[in-house]
Write a protein that holds these residues in place. Structure first.
Motif, PDB file in Angstrom:
ATOM      1  N   UNK A   1       0.846  -1.205   0.000  1.00 14.71           N
ATOM      2  CA  UNK A   1       0.000   0.000   0.000  1.00 14.71           C
ATOM      3  C   UNK A   1       0.875   1.245   0.000  1.00 14.71           C
ATOM      4  N   UNK A   2       1.888   1.220   0.847  1.00 15.94           N
ATOM      5  CA  UNK A   2       2.772   2.376   0.943  1.00 15.94           C
ATOM      6  C   UNK A   2       3.395   2.702  -0.397  1.00 15.94           C
ATOM      7  N   UNK A   3       3.640   1.651  -1.155  1.00 12.44           N
ATOM      8  CA  UNK A   3       4.369   1.869  -2.394  1.00 12.44           C
ATOM      9  C   UNK A   3       3.508   1.826  -3.645  1.00 12.44           C
ATOM     10  N   UNK A   4       2.234   1.576  -3.487  1.00 11.49           N
ATOM     11  CA  UNK A   4       1.351   1.608  -4.656  1.00 11.49           C
ATOM     12  C   UNK A   4       0.762   3.012  -4.838  1.00 11.49           C
ATOM     13  N   UNK A   5       1.275   3.969  -4.131  1.00 12.75           N
ATOM     14  CA  UNK A   5       0.841   5.338  -4.346  1.00 12.75           C
ATOM     15  C   UNK A   5      -0.174   5.825  -3.338  1.00 12.75           C
ATOM     16  N   UNK A   6      -0.345   5.093  -2.261  1.00 13.12           N
ATOM     17  CA  UNK A   6      -1.384   5.473  -1.306  1.00 13.12           C
ATOM     18  C   UNK A   6      -0.915   6.586  -0.374  1.00 13.12           C
ATOM     19  N   UNK A   7      -1.763   7.545  -0.134  1.00 14.98           N
ATOM     20  CA  UNK A   7      -1.531   8.476   0.956  1.00 14.98           C
ATOM     21  C   UNK A   7      -2.546   8.159   2.032  1.00 14.98           C
ATOM     22  N   UNK A   8      -2.187   8.511   3.270  1.00 11.24           N
ATOM     23  CA  UNK A   8      -3.001   8.006   4.379  1.00 11.24           C
ATOM     24  C   UNK A   8      -4.189   8.924   4.708  1.00 11.24           C
ATOM     25  N   UNK A   9      -5.326   8.295   4.819  1.00 16.03           N
ATOM     26  CA  UNK A   9      -6.520   9.042   5.203  1.00 16.03           C
ATOM     27  C   UNK A   9      -7.024   8.444   6.510  1.00 16.03           C
ATOM     28  N   UNK A  10      -7.068   9.270   7.535  1.00 13.74           N
ATOM     29  CA  UNK A  10      -7.581   8.789   8.817  1.00 13.74           C
ATOM     30  C   UNK A  10      -9.055   9.165   8.904  1.00 13.74           C
ATOM     31  N   UNK A  11      -9.913   8.200   8.607  1.00 11.89           N
ATOM     32  CA  UNK A  11     -11.341   8.522   8.526  1.00 11.89           C
ATOM     33  C   UNK A  11     -11.950   8.781   9.894  1.00 11.89           C
ATOM     34  N   UNK A  12     -11.175   8.531  10.944  1.00 10.73           N
ATOM     35  CA  UNK A  12     -11.703   8.851  12.272  1.00 10.73           C
ATOM     36  C   UNK A  12     -11.519  10.332  12.590  1.00 10.73           C
ATOM     37  N   UNK A  13     -10.674  10.967  11.843  1.00 14.58           N
ATOM     38  CA  UNK A  13     -10.466  12.413  12.082  1.00 14.58           C
ATOM     39  C   UNK A  13     -11.616  13.179  11.433  1.00 14.58           C
ATOM     40  N   UNK A  14     -12.433  13.772  12.281  1.00 15.35           N
ATOM     41  CA  UNK A  14     -13.619  14.413  11.720  1.00 15.35           C
ATOM     42  C   UNK A  14     -13.562  15.933  11.757  1.00 15.35           C
ATOM     43  N   UNK A  15     -12.455  16.509  12.222  1.00 18.04           N
ATOM     44  CA  UNK A  15     -12.351  17.968  12.260  1.00 18.04           C
ATOM     45  C   UNK A  15     -12.368  18.509  10.836  1.00 18.04           C
ATOM     46  N   UNK A  16     -13.112  19.591  10.647  1.00 22.34           N
ATOM     47  CA  UNK A  16     -13.233  20.103   9.273  1.00 22.34           C
ATOM     48  C   UNK A  16     -11.877  20.574   8.742  1.00 22.34           C
ATOM     49  N   UNK A  17     -11.014  20.995   9.620  1.00 23.76           N
ATOM     50  CA  UNK A  17      -9.689  21.443   9.179  1.00 23.76           C
ATOM     51  C   UNK A  17      -8.926  20.267   8.550  1.00 23.76           C
ATOM     52  N   UNK A  18      -9.093  19.088   9.107  1.00 24.52           N
ATOM     53  CA  UNK A  18      -8.433  17.897   8.560  1.00 24.52           C
ATOM     54  C   UNK A  18      -9.026  17.536   7.193  1.00 24.52           C
ATOM     55  N   UNK A  19     -10.351  17.560   7.133  1.00 20.72           N
ATOM     56  CA  UNK A  19     -11.005  17.197   5.871  1.00 20.72           C
ATOM     57  C   UNK A  19     -10.634  18.184   4.763  1.00 20.72           C
ATOM     58  N   UNK A  20     -10.593  19.467   5.139  1.00 26.11           N
ATOM     59  CA  UNK A  20     -10.229  20.481   4.142  1.00 26.11           C
ATOM     60  C   UNK A  20      -8.792  20.281   3.662  1.00 26.11           C
ATOM     61  N   UNK A  21      -7.923  19.919   4.598  1.00 20.70           N
ATOM     62  CA  UNK A  21      -6.511  19.695   4.238  1.00 20.70           C
ATOM     63  C   UNK A  21      -6.412  18.527   3.251  1.00 20.70           C
ATOM     64  N   UNK A  22      -7.174  17.497   3.540  1.00 20.17           N
ATOM     65  CA  UNK A  22      -7.186  16.306   2.688  1.00 20.17           C
ATOM     66  C   UNK A  22      -7.655  16.649   1.271  1.00 20.17           C
ATOM     67  N   UNK A  23      -8.748  17.398   1.217  1.00 24.71           N
ATOM     68  CA  UNK A  23      -9.303  17.750  -0.098  1.00 24.71           C
ATOM     69  C   UNK A  23      -8.337  18.648  -0.867  1.00 24.71           C
TER      70      UNK A  23
END
Lengths: 529, 345
Positions: A200-222
């Motif tokens: 996974x690490x090497x197939x191009x995946x970046x990590x998404x922590x779906x438990x993080x629900x703060x809008x600042x985190x979601x905005x950063x991800x997007x």
């Protein structure tokens, strides 16, 4: 990812998220943003197991809280910047194209060697050739189109989501059809399995922590996804957000990540990029057997609304179970079908090999004009959200049209419908409990399969659905035999058992799960005629 | 970058001409596309369209044209006021000229007979345009031309469409309200035409206000049933395009659909009524489309089905009436419907 891009993306993410946040909350004090983030992070940490890591994280948020209380407005701004940067570092993977290329080559071999050590039978059945899991991948659809489009703009691949194996299957498929690496957001739970985590690490995946629900985190991800698209990195999103619990094709498509496409496109146009276009390529993944089917359907059948969004303890977290799954696939000559659907632009129009968009009547569309506001290219959040909603509808339609029916889906569907007919008054839960005691004559199943197959073939001719090439010319009894073999070998219980000339449902939940793949086509009406 | 200088209206019948007049009076330069040479000359030379809007002097800001390409190229906002039977054909032709940044608004209250599509669905299929809207409401063209205070509702999924339509249409005698419920507003305008036929029948038979109230309230209930099935908000049907439009259409002899019902009750035959009527009564076609749709989807609409039977099965009005009144009484508010409606809140 090129180092200069990585640096630019990090800077840009912090800058954009900060200015967006400040603009959106202009009437509120800055500390509201920090408070909201601390609140959500603390809540998350309370629900996690206590470890050294969670302790350190809790300490970090305490420190931020303290700084916030005594800080000036400028200092609060810096704190927000710091948090965004922290989130960005967490998200950005260690993706390296060279390692990716190596991983995709080594993955099938690595898995094969592992399988041989646990199953000599598999080894001998393919002797002298090593059994190769990637041989079980059937890749079809608009392959040439996607190969052409990779040079004309940036591609967002949007597969439906059945299983955590999807990421691996897609990684192999992308490599097999000689596409460049795609990057994608993968849930943290995918990294818990040590073998898979390496790939996974090497197939191009970046990590998404779906438990993080703060809008600042979601905005950063997007914003991270937006920036990678602007840099021309092809992306893969699972727009359903999570694996289908019921086995159905996705009904609900999440708009957040999908919406980054239009944002990146407008930014590209404003910057005058040479190749501003972003192409959407829906893709269907169809398995004869789904690794985590037992856990998924169990979760679905729990009281409505209480199913878990993230499951951490399913079959995917157990290495032996994955190997068992792969062994079964090889033993049964089972197929995983990946079908690339016709590409579309961000507005749902069909796109050809030259990257040109066409309306439904085949007229060329200048799509940049969709982004005009009074004659100029501009963002309009309400309009762009609506465009994304309409795009999501098109993706859904594409999934339905390109859904590949496998033998297990067809047999499960027919058997489940026939069982349902026996108890027309029962709700689903009672039905699932009751039919365990029931059985069906094979002849009745074959007759219904004939009717449904005839209907399906008409739908295939109209382009409304697809069928596994392997079964399309098989007789119904051969299709049924193949499905029964699959239902017997992998799952912890036999799903459907044949004794003499009768069929006995042993695991109605799984029968229901596999039958759901054909839901919403009104096929049950075909059994009556 | 392209600059647009006019508002376009496609369709030179009574409603299209009225909308062009309304827009012109509001200071917009209006390109009115029409196929009829006589009306074209009349508007061009006399600022009148006597074939459809009597002797009323039309706004001088209206420029008639027979060139659809000119409309497609010069107008940011284009309103289509063509009967449902020709809507697709004209919209396809318009689709050859419009671009992705333009706005297209339907002002037709009908459904396509063959496909059961609404007019906005046809726009979506025949053009590349995404910013689509629908204009509906209690708008008898004769009253608007006279300048009586009136209101309409513009519905779209795009705020830009609502905002721009408000800018071009709103005036001291015409008020525009916005809505995001495109499906509900469009259906309200379409289905009320069938209820108007029923209402005309009731008046034609000489029944009183009790009957009228019965037809209207149960008619709305039937509209809500279909609306919910298609994803509309039930509350939309209490607004201008539902109840508002129905109050006008179901009580005014100026309404074509009402007149169809009225003359039927007086004993005239449908072909004769339609032949004598200059303009199209969309409710006649809509009754058939609704009948087919509801049969396929197992929706029970007693009043609308009754109208269908009178129009298309030559069933005597008295029989239909007797069947309606002898139906088993149900709860006034269907509990399933209430549940669906409350789940949408």
């Amino acid at each position: 990812m090129k180092p200069e891009h990585k640096e630019w993306i990090m800077q840009e993410v912090v800058k954009r998220v900060l200015s967006d946040k400040i603009a959106k909350t202009s009437k509120m004090p800055l500390e509201t943003i920090i408070h909201d983030t601390i609140y959500h992070e603390k809540k998350r940490l309370e629900q996690e197991k206590r470890t050294k890591r969670t302790f350190q994280e809790a300490q970090y948020w305490k420190k931020i809280h303290k700084k916030m209380l005594s800080g000036s407005e400028e200092e609060k701004k810096s704190l927000i910047q710091e948090i965004i940067l922290r989130f960005s570092h967490e998200i950005v993977g260690n993706f390296n194209p060279k390692v990716y290329s190596f991983s995709t080559k080594i993955l099938p071999i690595g898995l094969s060697i592992l399988l041989n050590t646990i199953s000599p039978g598999v080894l001998f059945s393919h002797f002298p050739k090593l059994p190769d899991v990637s041989d079980r991948l059937i890749i079809q659809g608009e392959i040439e189109l996607i190969q052409a489009l990779q040079h004309l703009g940036t591609i967002i691949l949007v597969p439906n989501h059945n299983s955590n194996m999807d990421s691996i299957a897609m990684g192999l498929a992308i490599h097999k059809i000689q596409l460049p690496p795609f990057i994608y957001g993968a849930g943290l739970n995918l990294f818990t399995n040590s073998i898979i985590s390496y790939f996974m690490n090497n197939l191009g995946a970046y990590k998404v922590d779906r438990k993080k629900s703060a809008s600042l985190y979601k905005d950063t991800l997007k914003e991270y996804a937006t920036c990678t698209l602007e840099c021309g990195y092809h992306n893969l999103f699972f727009p359903g957000g999570t694996r289908s619990r019921s086995g159905e094709i996705e009904e609900h498509i999440k708009l957040g990540l999908l919406g980054t496409g239009i944002k990146a496109y407008i930014n590209n146009l404003q910057k005058g990029k040479e190749k501003p276009n972003i192409f959407i390529v829906p893709c269907t993944i169809s398995y004869q057997l789904v690794l985590e089917a037992e856990h998924l359907i169990e979760d679905y059948l729990k009281a409505t609304g209480k199913s878990r969004y993230i499951i951490e303890d399913d079959e995917f977290s157990k290495v032996r179970r994955i190997l068992n799954f792969l062994t079964s696939i090889l033993q049964l000559d089972s197929r995983i079908c990946i079908r690339f659907c016709p590409a579309m632009d961000l507005f749902g129009n069909r796109v050809d090999k030259q990257g040109i968009s066409y309306d439904k009547r085949g007229r060329v569309v200048d799509i940049s004009r969709y982004t005009w506001v009074n004659g100029k290219v501009a963002h309009d959040p309400q309009r762009d959200m609506q465009y994304t909603k309409e795009l999501a509808e098109q993706i859904k339609k594409s999934y339905y049209k390109n859904n590949v029916i496998m033998s297990t889906h067809l047999v499960a569907f027919v058997v489940f419908q026939l069982l349902k007919k026996h108890y027309p008054e029962m709700d689903l839960y009672r039905l699932l409990r009751t039919v365990k005691e029931d059985d069906l004559p094979l002849r009745e199943v074959y007759e219904s399969m004939e009717k449904i197959l005839a209907r399906i073939k008409k739908m295939v001719a109209n382009g409304d659905i697809c069928i596994d090439d392997h079964i399309k010319n098989l007789s119904v009894d051969a299709i049924c035999d193949e499905a029964l073999q699959h239902f017997r070998i992998y799952h912890s219980k036999v799903v459907l058992l044949r004794k003499g000339d009768r069929l006995y449902p042993q695991d109605p939940d799984l029968l229901f799960y596999y039958s759901n793949r054909l839901k919403k086509y009104d096929l049950e009406k075909g059994m009556e005629g | 970058m392209q600059s647009y200088h006019s508002v376009g209206v496609v369709g030179g019948g009574s409603w299209g001409t009225t909308l062009a007049h309304l827009l012109g009076k509001n200071g917009n330069r209006v390109l009115l596309w029409l196929r009829d040479e006589e009306s074209y000359q009349d508007i061009k030379n006399n600022h009148r369209n006597r074939k459809h809007t009597y002797e009323i002097a039309l706004s001088e800001k209206i420029c008639p044209t027979m060139d659809l390409e000119e409309v497609g190229k010069s107008c940011e906002i284009i309103v289509i006021a063509i009967p449902s039977s020709n809507f697709r054909q004209v919209t396809y032709l318009l689709g050859n000229h419009v671009k992705a940044d333009q706005i297209v608004i339907s002002a037709c209250k009908g459904l396509e007979p063959q496909t059961h599509y609404s007019m906005t669905e046809i726009i979506r299929e025949e053009t590349c345009v995404k910013k689509i809207g629908v204009l509906s409401g209690p708008n008898l063209f004769q009253e608007i031309l006279k300048g009586s205070p009136s209101a309409g509702v513009i519905a779209s999924e795009y705020q830009e469409v609502i905002k721009k339509a408000e800018e071009i249409f709103s005036s001291s005698f015409y008020k525009i309200y916005g809505s995001n419920d495109l499906v509900g507003v469009e259906l309200g305008g379409v289905m009320k035409n069938v209820v108007a036929i029923a209402s005309g029948i009731a008046d034609g038979l000489g029944f009183g206000n009790n009957t009228k109230a019965l037809v209207l309230t149960r008619g709305i209930s039937e509209m809500v049933k279909v609306g919910l099935k298609l994803g509309a908000s039930p509350w939309t049907f209490n607004g201008l395009s539902g109840l508002g439009d129905m109050l006008v259409t179901c009580s005014s002899p100026l309404s074509r659909n009402y007149r169809v019902g009225y003359y039927l009750a007086q004993g005239q035959k449908l072909p004769q009524i339609l032949e004598e009527m200059k303009a199209v009564a969309e409710g006649v076609n809509t009754a058939k489309v609704l009948h087919e749709y509801c049969r396929a989807n197992q929706i029970d609409l007693p009043i609308m089905e009754g109208v269908y039977q009178i129009l298309y099965e030559n069933k005597p009005i008295s029989h239909v009436l007797s069947e309606l009144m002898n139906r088993l009484a149900h709860l006034e508010m269907d509990t399933n419907l209430l549940q669906t409606a409350s789940s949408m809140e």
